[in-house]
Design an enzyme around this catalytic site. Structure first.
Site, short mmCIF file in Angstrom:
data_model
loop_
_atom_site.label_atom_id
_atom_site.label_comp_id
_atom_site.label_asym_id
_atom_site.label_seq_id
_atom_site.Cartn_x
_atom_site.Cartn_y
_atom_site.Cartn_z
N ASN A 75 0.84 -1.20 0.00
CA ASN A 75 0.00 0.00 0.00
C ASN A 75 0.88 1.25 0.00
O ASN A 75 1.95 1.28 0.60
CB ASN A 75 -0.97 0.00 1.20
N CYS A 135 6.49 8.61 8.86
CA CYS A 135 6.13 9.76 8.02
C CYS A 135 7.39 10.43 7.48
O CYS A 135 8.41 10.48 8.17
CB CYS A 135 5.34 10.79 8.82
#
Length: 307
Positions: A75, A135
């Site tokens: 993903n 992140c």
């Protein structure tokens, strides 16, 4: 089954928070519980871990951003989320009506982004914060916060100064030495760790002669990564004293028990929620069956029993 429930204790404690059982779902695989509530009684889960939430809405990556691979999926969603305002009004409001712990996954592009979300959640009905350090850190040339020990130490320390709830740092496996990162987070004051996040991977569509994902690379999750995840949880459990939430390819109770025996105090089911929405409750029932069959009174007896 009531007698069994009373006789066999599945409760665990993670950083001062008591969960009725050690099973939760991995962030990003369950929405914030709303989408799965028609399949799963959320009250049965030890905790609900929300999808990542940022200080402002994120659109995520261009499509295609999901594809299937052997033993799992890739993903590259890009942490699409509606932002903290909508999250508080909609998702937290929904979760308040359920008898389960709430862990909010926090993401950001700068330390200031994270802190803004952490401060907004300080007075909300949230039991723990899970900080997604995979992140891209825009101030470090887009390298993830969790890929440099000093960057991980800094963000952990800054968040701990502001957080009202216990802080879980979610570690990336895309590093040379997972124990170096774990020690950095612990030294900076983290209350717990969760690992592993997805492994960077790629798939090529040979018919289109292009990448299967628009982002080129994505995060590999599912059963294929479980042996790597168990190894990293074991290594981390030997390196730090704070509790660990183990995840990575858990498909059934046997998988969950591997993580627990390797040193995890709790476990999270991720990619398998897409394959079978009932996986979490099946894992809970399977743990109970194992305890009955093997005369284990408390699940806590099994945490880190393999040395």
């Amino acid at each position: 089954m009531e007698t069994a429930d009373n006789k066999y204790d599945l409760s665990v404690n993670v950083a001062g928070v008591t969960f009725k059982n050690p099973v939760m779902e991995g962030s990003g695989t369950f929405g914030s519980g709303m989408e799965y509530s028609e399949f799963v009684d959320l009250n049965r889960l030890g905790a609900v871990v929300t999808k990542g939430v940022a200080n402002v809405p994120w659109p995520g990556n261009p499509t295609p951003r999901v594809c299937e691979v052997y033993g799992g999926m890739l993903n590259a969603i890009g942490l699409q989320n509606p932002g903290i305002d909508t999250f508080i009004e909609r998702d937290l409001e929904f979760l308040k009506d359920h008898d389960t712990k709430v862990i909010v996954n926090v993401c950001g592009k700068t330390v200031e982004d994270y802190i803004e979300v952490v401060e907004r959640l300080s007075d909300e009905a949230v039991d723990m914060l899970e900080i997604n350090v995979s992140c891209p850190n825009v101030k470090e040339g887009a390298i993830a916060f969790g890929q440099k020990a000093d960057a991980l130490y800094n963000i952990t320390e800054q968040i701990k100064k502001k957080a009202k709830q216990p802080v879980i740092m979610k570690l990336s496996p895309n590093v040379t030495d997972i124990t170096e990162m774990a020690r950095a987070a612990e030294a900076a004051g983290a209350d717990a760790l969760s690992l592993i996040n997805t492994i960077t991977a790629m798939k090529i569509d040979i018919n289109k002669r292009t990448f299967a994902l628009a982002n080129k690379t994505g995060g590999l999750s599912g059963p294929a990564i479980k042996p790597v995840a168990v190894r990293m949880v074991y290594q981390t459990a030997q390196a730090v004293k704070i509790p660990i939430i183990g995840m990575g390819g858990i498909a059934n109770a046997e998988d969950a028990l591997e993580f627990i025996m390797a040193g995890a105090s709790a476990v999270a089911v991720g990619a398998m929620n897409f394959h079978d929405p009932y996986t979490t409750v099946k894992v809970i029932d399977g743990l109970k069956d194992y305890m009955e069959k093997n005369h284990v009174g408390e699940i806590r007896e099994l945490i880190g029993c393999v040395k």
